[in-house]
Structure formats: C-alpha cells, structure tokens
Design an enzyme around this catalytic site. Sequence first.
Site, PDB file in Angstrom:
ATOM      1  CB  SER A  39      66.961 -95.548 -52.449  1.00 15.46           C
ATOM      2  OG  SER A  39      65.923 -95.952 -53.304  1.00 15.46           O
ATOM      3  N   GLY A  42      71.952 -97.091 -58.282  1.00 17.69           N
ATOM      4  CA  GLY A  42      72.303 -98.062 -59.326  1.00 17.69           C
ATOM      5  C   GLY A  42      72.844 -99.381 -58.802  1.00 17.69           C
ATOM      6  CE  LYS A  43      71.306-100.119 -52.891  1.00 16.56           C
ATOM      7  NZ  LYS A  43      70.602 -98.868 -53.204  1.00 16.56           N
ATOM      8  CB  SER A  44      69.235-103.417 -58.431  1.00 19.62           C
ATOM      9  OG  SER A  44      68.816-103.264 -57.110  1.00 19.62           O
ATOM     10  CG  ASN A  87      68.174-106.003 -44.294  1.00 22.43           C
ATOM     11  OD1 ASN A  87      67.964-107.120 -44.761  1.00 22.43           O
ATOM     12  ND2 ASN A  87      68.214-104.911 -45.027  1.00 22.43           N
ATOM     13  CB  SER A 111      74.646-101.800 -46.198  1.00 16.36           C
ATOM     14  OG  SER A 111      75.127-101.666 -47.512  1.00 16.36           O
TER      15      SER A 111
HETATM   16  N1  PPS Z   1      62.689 -95.912 -45.392  1.00 20.37           N
HETATM   17  C1  PPS Z   1      63.357 -96.447 -46.404  1.00 20.37           C
HETATM   18  N2  PPS Z   1      64.684 -96.166 -46.580  1.00 20.37           N
HETATM   19  C2  PPS Z   1      65.345 -96.715 -47.594  1.00 20.37           C
HETATM   20  N3  PPS Z   1      64.820 -97.567 -48.513  1.00 20.37           N
HETATM   21  C3  PPS Z   1      63.509 -97.886 -48.377  1.00 20.37           C
HETATM   22  C4  PPS Z   1      62.733 -97.333 -47.326  1.00 20.37           C
HETATM   23  N4  PPS Z   1      61.471 -97.817 -47.464  1.00 20.37           N
HETATM   24  C5  PPS Z   1      61.447 -98.629 -48.525  1.00 20.37           C
HETATM   25  N5  PPS Z   1      62.676 -98.680 -49.081  1.00 20.37           N
HETATM   26  C6  PPS Z   1      63.012 -99.555 -50.219  1.00 20.37           C
HETATM   27  O1  PPS Z   1      63.780-100.612 -49.644  1.00 20.37           O
HETATM   28  C7  PPS Z   1      64.983-100.802 -50.356  1.00 20.37           C
HETATM   29  C8  PPS Z   1      66.199-100.853 -49.414  1.00 20.37           C
HETATM   30  O2  PPS Z   1      66.273-102.056 -48.748  1.00 20.37           O
HETATM   31  P1  PPS Z   1      67.638-102.508 -48.097  1.00 20.37           P
HETATM   32  O3  PPS Z   1      67.380-103.821 -47.456  1.00 20.37           O
HETATM   33  O4  PPS Z   1      68.720-102.438 -49.113  1.00 20.37           O
HETATM   34  O5  PPS Z   1      67.881-101.368 -46.991  1.00 20.37           O
HETATM   35  S1  PPS Z   1      68.900-101.369 -45.774  1.00 20.37           S
HETATM   36  O6  PPS Z   1      70.198-101.862 -46.271  1.00 20.37           O
HETATM   37  O7  PPS Z   1      68.368-102.203 -44.705  1.00 20.37           O
HETATM   38  O8  PPS Z   1      68.985 -99.950 -45.341  1.00 20.37           O
HETATM   39  C9  PPS Z   1      65.167 -99.614 -51.269  1.00 20.37           C
HETATM   40  O9  PPS Z   1      65.551-100.196 -52.497  1.00 20.37           O
HETATM   41  P2  PPS Z   1      66.664 -99.569 -53.457  1.00 20.37           P
HETATM   42  O10 PPS Z   1      65.983 -98.384 -54.081  1.00 20.37           O
HETATM   43  O11 PPS Z   1      66.933-100.674 -54.424  1.00 20.37           O
HETATM   44  O12 PPS Z   1      67.867 -99.196 -52.640  1.00 20.37           O
HETATM   45  C10 PPS Z   1      63.801 -98.928 -51.316  1.00 20.37           C
HETATM   46  O13 PPS Z   1      63.147 -99.237 -52.515  1.00 20.37           O
HETATM   47  N1  ADP Z   2      74.658 -96.186 -64.954  1.00 18.09           N
HETATM   48  C1  ADP Z   2      73.392 -95.778 -65.118  1.00 18.09           C
HETATM   49  N2  ADP Z   2      73.069 -94.902 -66.062  1.00 18.09           N
HETATM   50  C2  ADP Z   2      71.795 -94.503 -66.217  1.00 18.09           C
HETATM   51  N3  ADP Z   2      70.749 -94.939 -65.458  1.00 18.09           N
HETATM   52  C3  ADP Z   2      71.027 -95.823 -64.503  1.00 18.09           C
HETATM   53  C4  ADP Z   2      72.347 -96.285 -64.280  1.00 18.09           C
HETATM   54  N4  ADP Z   2      72.315 -97.152 -63.248  1.00 18.09           N
HETATM   55  C5  ADP Z   2      71.037 -97.228 -62.858  1.00 18.09           C
HETATM   56  N5  ADP Z   2      70.255 -96.440 -63.616  1.00 18.09           N
HETATM   57  C6  ADP Z   2      68.811 -96.256 -63.456  1.00 18.09           C
HETATM   58  O1  ADP Z   2      68.617 -95.659 -62.193  1.00 18.09           O
HETATM   59  C7  ADP Z   2      67.499 -96.221 -61.546  1.00 18.09           C
HETATM   60  C8  ADP Z   2      67.918 -96.796 -60.196  1.00 18.09           C
HETATM   61  O2  ADP Z   2      68.767 -97.901 -60.415  1.00 18.09           O
HETATM   62  P1  ADP Z   2      68.747 -99.150 -59.433  1.00 18.09           P
HETATM   63  O3  ADP Z   2      69.754-100.118 -59.940  1.00 18.09           O
HETATM   64  O4  ADP Z   2      67.359 -99.654 -59.245  1.00 18.09           O
HETATM   65  O5  ADP Z   2      69.274 -98.466 -58.088  1.00 18.09           O
HETATM   66  P2  ADP Z   2      69.264 -99.014 -56.591  1.00 18.09           P
HETATM   67  O6  ADP Z   2      69.273-100.513 -56.656  1.00 18.09           O
HETATM   68  O7  ADP Z   2      70.499 -98.448 -55.987  1.00 18.09           O
HETATM   69  O8  ADP Z   2      68.033 -98.457 -55.974  1.00 18.09           O
HETATM   70  C9  ADP Z   2      66.913 -97.260 -62.498  1.00 18.09           C
HETATM   71  O9  ADP Z   2      65.857 -96.674 -63.210  1.00 18.09           O
HETATM   72  C10 ADP Z   2      68.071 -97.585 -63.419  1.00 18.09           C
HETATM   73  O10 ADP Z   2      67.633 -97.972 -64.695  1.00 18.09           O
END
Ligand code: PPS
Ligand code: ADP
Length: 207
Positions: A39, A42-44, A87, A111
């Site tokens: 999390s 920077g995936k999204s 998922n 994942s």
């Molecule tokens: N316990 C826990 N662990 C990890 N992440 C959590 C959890 N609870 C909520 N979140 C939020 O849910 C987003 C991850 O969802 P995913 O479907 O990608 O997770 S997974 O692949 O099933 O592990 C993840 O989003 P990203 O920050 O975009 O990765 C979190 O915002």
């Molecule tokens: N290459 C980068 N350089 C600087 N900031 C970044 C970069 N990629 C992502 N961010 C910042 O990091 C934070 C997490 O990015 P996000 O794409 O939401 O990550 P994820 O989907 O893995 O949770 C956001 O605030 C985003 O703007």
Amino acid sequence: MSNIGKSTNILWHDCPIGQTERQKLLGQKGCVIWITGLSGSGKSTVACALSRELHYRGHHTYVLDGDNLRHGLNRDLSFKAEDRTENIRRVGEVAKLFADAGTICIASLISPYRRDRDACRALLPDSRFIEVFMDLPLELCEARDPKGLYKLARTGKIKGFTGVDDPYESPVNSEIVIKMEGGECPSPKAMAQQVLSYLEKNGYLQA
Ligand SMILES: Nc1ncnc2c1ncn2[C@@H]1O[C@H](COP(=O)(O)OS(=O)(=O)O)[C@@H](OP(=O)(O)O)[C@H]1O
Ligand SMILES: Nc1ncnc2c1ncn2[C@@H]1O[C@H](COP(=O)(O)OP(=O)(O)O)[C@@H](O)[C@H]1O
C-alpha cells in the site's frame, strides 16, 4: 461434457469472432499488466499514468484497481488471507476476460501472496501476463501514507495490515521491477514509460 468446479454437464461454447479478430480491430494484443506492491508504493499512480499514455497513443485500456473493486465486485471480501486469495482469483478471471476482449488490462492490487499471483499468470498463456513489481521500501510507503492507514495499523487500530502485521511476498520473476534510482523514486511518468517501453519492445502495441 465435463464437471467444472461445482457445476456438472458443462460444455464450452465457441464464437466465430474471437480474440484474434478483436485484436485486429484494435491494433494491439490483449494482455494483463499486473501491478503488485505494498500500500502506498504507487500502484494506482502507475496504473493511471500508463492508461493515460496508452490512451493518448490510441490504445484501448482498462484499469482494475483493488480499492475500487472492493466497492462492488469484491465488497463481500475482507483482508484475511483466504479473502485476499479469493479477491485475486476473481480479479485474475475478470482481467483474463478483458485480455480476451483485446484490451490492455491494468490490474493494480497489493496481491501479497506469490501463489495467488502465479495462479493468475497461469490463466493467461503466451506471455499475456506481465507482472510489475513496485519494489519500493516499506519506509517510503509508510512515510507517504496518503490514507493514514499505516498510522492506524501502527497504533493497532487496523489489524492485519500488509507490511505491518500481515505478510507481503516479493515476486522473484517479474517482467518489470520498478525501484529507487540514486536514492529517489522515479516520477510517475518515468514509471509508466518503463512499462510502455516493455510493451513496445515486445510487440504488444500491434495486433
Ligand atoms: N488490512 C489491510 N491491508 C492492506 N490494505 C488494506 C487493509 N485495509 C484496508 N486496506 C486498503 O485496501 C487496499 C488494498 O486492497 P487490495 O484489494 O489491493 O488488497 S489485496 O490484494 O487483497 O491484498 C489498500 O489500497 P492501496 O493503498 O491502494 O494498496 C488499502 O487502502
Ligand atoms: N513516483 C512517485 N513519486 C512521488 N510520489 C508518488 C509516486 N507514485 C505515487 N506517489 C504518491 O504516493 C502515494 C501512494 O500512491 P498510490 O498510487 O495511491 O499507491 P498504491 O496504489 O500502491 O497504494 C500517493 O500520494 C501518490 O501521489
């Protein structure tokens, strides 16, 4: 006739218009770009930047984002291990359909389990599964903490948070690894460009 899962007497039905015909129409190869990482890694951001770059170049893309899918298709799932597995299984199957439709499908989910990611890879033969590993340190992801979730996890208000008190199994054979360069994280555009170059070089951007 065969038995599939819990169904019996199931027969596959073929259509005359298939992936090859759809790809010709779109001028690209249907594939799945699977972005995995912690999390905040920077995936999204990469998924959206890549989708934008490809779209401007005339390519058809669709982003399947973990967070977004948990608002609908996967709203019945929690973050316990078996639900994360389900998922990923569902998203792998949906991504496969998008690739079959000829779309460049970008899936961005934590994942965390190698076995689940490899099961998705196995659904897509002929190099149509391209894994992108966001190999960025936990410290960076935690410092970003855009949703404040790491803070909640560190204070015990969220249990089972990936990287804090839940596992993340790093990939060992990703097609693309995005990592720090000279102590800095590449810009979103540079990260997207890294994936784009791979697609160009390996012929995905033509039918
Ligand atoms: N316990 C826990 N662990 C990890 N992440 C959590 C959890 N609870 C909520 N979140 C939020 O849910 C987003 C991850 O969802 P995913 O479907 O990608 O997770 S997974 O692949 O099933 O592990 C993840 O989003 P990203 O920050 O975009 O990765 C979190 O915002
Ligand atoms: N290459 C980068 N350089 C600087 N900031 C970044 C970069 N990629 C992502 N961010 C910042 O990091 C934070 C997490 O990015 P996000 O794409 O939401 O990550 P994820 O989907 O893995 O949770 C956001 O605030 C985003 O703007």
